[in-house]
Design a protein around this motif. Structure first.
Motif, PDB file in Angstrom:
ATOM      1  N   ILE A 177      36.239 -15.196 -32.237  1.00 22.45           N
ATOM      2  CA  ILE A 177      35.575 -13.905 -32.141  1.00 22.45           C
ATOM      3  C   ILE A 177      36.027 -12.936 -31.456  1.00 22.45           C
ATOM      4  O   ILE A 177      36.653 -13.211 -30.410  1.00 22.45           O
ATOM      5  CB  ILE A 177      33.966 -14.190 -31.622  1.00 22.45           C
ATOM      6  N   ALA A 202      34.791 -14.287 -36.481  1.00 22.07           N
ATOM      7  CA  ALA A 202      33.565 -13.150 -36.544  1.00 22.07           C
ATOM      8  C   ALA A 202      34.015 -12.004 -35.865  1.00 22.07           C
ATOM      9  O   ALA A 202      34.661 -11.954 -34.670  1.00 22.07           O
ATOM     10  CB  ALA A 202      32.528 -14.099 -35.590  1.00 22.07           C
ATOM     11  N   THR A 204      32.643  -8.748 -34.103  1.00 23.07           N
ATOM     12  CA  THR A 204      31.463  -8.181 -33.432  1.00 23.07           C
ATOM     13  C   THR A 204      31.639  -6.492 -33.793  1.00 23.07           C
ATOM     14  O   THR A 204      32.468  -5.609 -33.476  1.00 23.07           O
ATOM     15  CB  THR A 204      31.683  -8.501 -31.803  1.00 23.07           C
ATOM     16  N   THR A 241      32.599 -13.549 -40.661  1.00 19.11           N
ATOM     17  CA  THR A 241      31.481 -13.007 -40.396  1.00 19.11           C
ATOM     18  C   THR A 241      31.238 -12.073 -39.450  1.00 19.11           C
ATOM     19  O   THR A 241      32.290 -11.423 -38.988  1.00 19.11           O
ATOM     20  CB  THR A 241      30.399 -14.319 -39.815  1.00 19.11           C
ATOM     21  N   SER A 243      29.166 -10.372 -36.273  1.00 21.88           N
ATOM     22  CA  SER A 243      28.108 -10.506 -35.025  1.00 21.88           C
ATOM     23  C   SER A 243      27.583  -9.057 -34.788  1.00 21.88           C
ATOM     24  O   SER A 243      28.367  -8.217 -34.253  1.00 21.88           O
ATOM     25  CB  SER A 243      28.939 -11.041 -34.020  1.00 21.88           C
ATOM     26  N   ALA A 245      25.879  -7.485 -32.152  1.00 20.82           N
ATOM     27  CA  ALA A 245      25.662  -7.845 -30.843  1.00 20.82           C
ATOM     28  C   ALA A 245      26.179  -7.051 -29.845  1.00 20.82           C
ATOM     29  O   ALA A 245      27.410  -6.740 -29.902  1.00 20.82           O
ATOM     30  CB  ALA A 245      26.088  -9.561 -30.661  1.00 20.82           C
ATOM     31  N   GLY A 272      25.364 -12.821 -37.817  1.00 26.14           N
ATOM     32  CA  GLY A 272      24.284 -13.112 -36.762  1.00 26.14           C
ATOM     33  C   GLY A 272      24.200 -12.125 -35.788  1.00 26.14           C
ATOM     34  O   GLY A 272      24.677 -11.011 -35.779  1.00 26.14           O
ATOM     35  N   TYR A 273      23.044 -12.501 -34.862  1.00 30.75           N
ATOM     36  CA  TYR A 273      22.703 -11.129 -33.761  1.00 30.75           C
ATOM     37  C   TYR A 273      22.283 -11.764 -32.706  1.00 30.75           C
ATOM     38  O   TYR A 273      21.803 -12.814 -32.542  1.00 30.75           O
ATOM     39  CB  TYR A 273      21.742 -10.282 -34.527  1.00 30.75           C
ATOM     40  N   THR A 274      22.462 -11.004 -31.482  1.00 26.79           N
ATOM     41  CA  THR A 274      21.587 -11.185 -30.443  1.00 26.79           C
ATOM     42  C   THR A 274      21.008  -9.984 -29.668  1.00 26.79           C
ATOM     43  O   THR A 274      21.595  -8.987 -30.046  1.00 26.79           O
ATOM     44  CB  THR A 274      22.565 -11.976 -29.272  1.00 26.79           C
ATOM     45  N   SER A 349      25.955 -21.897 -41.761  1.00 23.65           N
ATOM     46  CA  SER A 349      26.838 -21.678 -40.849  1.00 23.65           C
ATOM     47  C   SER A 349      28.137 -22.190 -41.092  1.00 23.65           C
ATOM     48  O   SER A 349      28.339 -23.370 -41.329  1.00 23.65           O
ATOM     49  CB  SER A 349      26.372 -21.925 -39.436  1.00 23.65           C
TER      50      SER A 349
END
Length: 380
Positions: A177, A202, A204, A241, A243, A245, A272-274, A349
């Motif tokens: 990442i 990944a 970001t 992918t 992210s 986030a 994905g996310y946070t 995933s």
């Protein structure tokens, strides 16, 4: 009026105004929570901005680590093992949840985290030793979770590339990442890993607004450049992918669907996310950043953050720290799910689906690493 009267304890001190530092995320060197003394800048009436002040320099110190693979039992993260070649991160992302780790070193999670870095020079050798252990069990290894494995100092130290070379030799699954274009340097290794279903990258992407990104993540690649990274990695046959986030209400949150759409068009295969997390010293650092760059909406942002954390600035419970709860958290989750489903980014995933069966032990272990097996080796 006497000197004592003028400077008595009842005289209210005015905290020096928060100011942005060009090229850095933090605005101050906040005191770590383990320090016995706390200092605070005050405005004595003579304070003024110094535009001619020299820029802060980044110092990288070599470090000999005792171990290199870290394990966790967190039920809300998709990996149980990770590896970080560096401590501290020059990208300077103000929201970085790893900032508090610098407190363990007696350094500040603020500007020190961005400028006083440590390179684990024996990381590749340690990795060989730990992979060669008789009781080692293969599990996907997350590379660069706490601090970016491709931050600027990697150009000189090349520890991340050496780690990837070991993983390729051992046919070991890895997830990388990053926010750095330097990952493109290692496309040759990542391609070789992908041929055996051993890698996922990944990228970001927090916002598409370059003006926000320049202060939020001052030394990371621009949003446009990160989308180009997604396209380049995907074109090379490497699963990639995105992210999103962290999602920051009223700052980056409005870009979520646009980021996902742009990533899908660039070739991303998952997302994905946070939400924003403010553990320990990250909290005051982030709020000072808000006041420096978004003073007009700072209170609104924090009210929404608290709404997602049960009225607190942050809650660390598993399952809640990364997604939050309440109306705002549910709304973000619904928006995300609908967007990834519409764009075809809601696949299984890739991190969990990597190949575990082709692992093989390292062909050799460095002598320095072998000598750490036990005290009796001294007499061998």
């Amino acid at each position: 009026m006497s000197y004592e009267d003028d400077y008595s304890q009842e005289t209210p001190w005015i905290v020096a105004p928060t100011r942005a530092i060009k090229g850095r995320g933090a605005t101050v060197n906040i005191t770590g929570r383990y320090e016995v003394q706390h200092s605070e800048s005050v405005d004595d009436g003579w304070w003024q901005e110094d535009d001619d002040a020299p820029p802060l320099k980044t110092i990288v110190t070599p470090e000999v680590a005792k171990s290199i693979i870290s394990y966790n039992r967190s039920p809300d993260v998709p990996f149980s093992a990770s590896l970080n070649p560096y401590r501290g991160c020059e990208h300077g992302c103000i929201y970085c949840f790893a900032r508090p780790t610098h407190s363990y070193l007696g350094l500040s999670p603020g500007l020190d985290f961005e400028t006083r870095l440590y390179a684990k020079t024996n990381a590749p050798a340690l990795l060989r030793r730990e992979l060669a252990a008789d009781n080692y069990q293969v599990t996907p290894l997350a590379l660069g979770v706490n601090t970016d494995a491709y931050q600027p100092c990697e150009r000189q130290w090349q520890l991340t590339r050496q780690v990837l070379e070991v993983l390729l030799e051992c046919r070991h699954p890895v997830g990388v990442i990053t926010k750095s274009t330097l990952i493109e340097r290692d496309i040759d290794i990542l391609q070789a890993l992908s041929q055996h279903n051993l890698v996922v990258a990944a990228i970001t992407i927090t916002t598409l607004d370059h003006s926000i990104s320049r202060t939020l993540e001052p030394r990371a690649a621009s949003p446009t450049r990160r989308l180009q990274m997604v396209e380049k990695l995907a074109s090379a046959g490497i699963p990639v992918t995105v992210s999103v986030a962290p999602i920051i209400p009223f700052v980056t949150e409005q870009d979520m669907e646009k980021i996902l759409e742009a990533a899908a068009n660039a070739g991303a295969c998952g997302a994905g996310y946070t939400i924003l997390r403010l553990p320990w010293e990250v909290n005051p650092l982030f709020q000072e950043w808000l006041e420096a760059h978004f003073a007009e909406r700072a209170q609104r942002v924090m009210n929404c953050v608290r709404d997602m954390h049960g009225g607190k600035d942050y809650r660390a419970e598993f399952g809640k720290r990364r997604r939050g709860e309440g109306i705002w958290a549910e709304l973000i989750q619904q928006r995300f799910k609908k967007a990834v489903h519409r764009l075809g980014l809601d696949q299984q995933s890739h991190f969990q689906g990597m190949n575990l069966s082709s692992f093989r032990k390292p062909r050799s272990i460095p002598v320095a690493a072998e000598n750490t097996k036990g005290q009796l080796d001294i007499f061998g």
